[in-house]
Design an enzyme around this catalytic site. Structure first.
Site, PDB file in Angstrom:
ATOM      1  N   LYS A 123       0.814  -1.226   0.000  1.00  0.00           N
ATOM      2  CA  LYS A 123       0.000   0.000   0.000  1.00  0.00           C
ATOM      3  C   LYS A 123       0.841   1.266   0.000  1.00  0.00           C
ATOM      4  CE  LYS A 123      -4.408  -1.731   1.419  1.00  0.00           C
ATOM      5  NZ  LYS A 123      -5.654  -1.547   2.127  1.00  0.00           N
TER       6      LYS A 123
ATOM      7  N   LYS B 147      -4.511  -9.649  -5.424  1.00  0.00           N
ATOM      8  CA  LYS B 147      -5.789 -10.027  -4.835  1.00  0.00           C
ATOM      9  C   LYS B 147      -6.873  -9.025  -5.231  1.00  0.00           C
ATOM     10  CE  LYS B 147      -6.346  -7.924  -0.297  1.00  0.00           C
ATOM     11  NZ  LYS B 147      -7.737  -7.466  -0.531  1.00  0.00           N
TER      12      LYS B 147
ATOM     13  N   LYS C 114     -11.271  -3.875  -2.670  1.00  0.00           N
ATOM     14  CA  LYS C 114     -12.258  -2.819  -2.904  1.00  0.00           C
ATOM     15  C   LYS C 114     -11.600  -1.506  -3.250  1.00  0.00           C
ATOM     16  CE  LYS C 114     -13.718  -3.240   1.754  1.00  0.00           C
ATOM     17  NZ  LYS C 114     -12.532  -3.073   2.604  1.00  0.00           N
TER      18      LYS C 114
END
Ligand code: ATP
Ligand code: MG
Length: 333
Positions: free
Chosen positions: A112, A195, A198
């Site tokens: 991230k 993966k 959202k």
């Protein structure tokens, strides 16, 4: 006594990955009769930028998703993280227990923060300490999560162990991650090595719980695959991550396993298999999305449910936080 805690970030709309890897299993645990606490982790969500109005909407939509998928507020404690301030309070203590090096090894942080880690928020770095607080604030013994969160639950155990050791107590339990089922890691529809998330910038990479039948069919039709027919047995999927992902999803949605799915569909082309998968996904998801839409008509009712849930959660959390402060040497008067 066994106690289950888990959370989902209101960082976007719910995905099929969240449903298969998390919520569906939360419902099973609720029905097993164990005490279950399920959370909308808004404090986690803001570790990356969230527009305030979007955050409010996504938090209510997540609550609606939990309920529509079968989380019953009469059986589980369903609440919003920021409404139980003890999460942030315990997280601060854990910020002083966890080590920088532990955080730096976390793959979620590396993914991230990306290349520009200097510009990532301090909260994103400390995310696993807050997650440890979420879990340990309730002395949760089991945490159902997808495969991607295994490392964070292991870090939770490291934090519990170091706290217990440093203060010479046997206070926080060694929590077990519970990662099981056919879909512990649903992959992106666009990239079989990533993966499904959202927060992925591409909406085509995921199936959202609120997608309608046309959107679901379109996304599955356009899902990346190789050009070969499906194999007859699981070994044939070894080097085919995109094919494996679609078969996995089919298996999970039909409560089956990959071997038996392949016994039925082995030899078929994707042009035939994809519409079968789309029909199955629509059949399983549309009752949930219809119910979510109905619940979203009454945001006040959602707010009342989660407000009551927060009161229940605090009954468990307050004494554990008080005891923690006492162990650390903070005056409680
Ligand atoms: P974000 O992209 O904002 O991190 P997310 O889709 O990863 O969102 P989280 O709120 O981080 O969702 O995770 C909620 C739960 O869903 C966790 O238990 C996580 O392991 C699980 N989960 C998330 N993505 C998947 C996936 N692709 N397959 C299976 N489980 C998943
Ligand atoms: Mg995530």
């Amino acid at each position: 006594t066994p106690r289950v805690f888990s959370g989902i970030q209101p960082s976007g709309g719910l995905t099929l990955g969240n449903y298969l890897g998390a919520i569906r299993r939360f419902v099973d645990m609720q029905e097993s009769g164990i005490q279950t606490l399920y959370c909308m982790v808004d404090l986690h969500a803001i570790t990356v930028w969230q527009d305030p109005d979007a955050l409010r909407r996504q938090t209510r939509e997540l609550a609606a998703g939990y309920i529509a998928a079968g989380i019953d507020p009469a059986k589980s404690i369903l609440f919003n993280q920021s409404q139980v301030p003890e999460h942030a309070q315990l997280a601060w203590i854990f910020n002083t227990v966890a080590r920088m090096g532990w955080m730096q090894r976390m793959t979620q942080w590396k993914d991230k923060a990306g290349k520009n880690a200097q510009n990532a928020s301090l909260g994103l770095f400390a995310y696993p300490a807050l997650m440890a607080a979420d879990i340990l604030l309730y002395h949760a013994t089991h945490v159902p999560v997808g495969e991607d969160q295994k490392q964070h639950v292991e870090l939770t155990r490291d934090i519990a162990a170091k706290f217990n050791h440093d203060y010479g107590v046997d206070f926080f339990p060694m929590t077990e991650p519970v990662i099981e089922g056919a879909a512990t890691r649903v992959m992106s529809l666009r990239d079989g090595s990533k993966k499904m998330s959202k927060s992925d910038p591409s909406d085509m990479s995921r199936i959202n719980m609120t997608d309608d039948a046309d959107a679901i069919a379109n996304k599955i039709r356009k899902a990346r695959t190789d050009a070969d027919a499906l194999p007859g047995e699981p070994d044939g999927l070894a080097e085919r991550p995109e094919a494996r992902n679609l078969v996995n999803i089919y298996a999970a949605l039909s409560d089956s396993d990959v071997a038996s799915v392949l016994r039925d569909v082995g030899g078929r082309q994707f042009s035939e298999f994809k519409p079968m998968l789309a029909d199955l996904a629509v059949a399983k998801l549309s009752p949930i999305s219809t119910e979510m839409a109905r619940l979203m008509q009454a945001p006040d009712e959602i707010d009342a449910i989660i407000g009551a849930g927060a009161q229940e959660a605090r009954k468990i959390a307050t004494p554990i936080l008080e005891k923690t402060y006492d162990i650390v040497g903070m005056i409680r008067s």
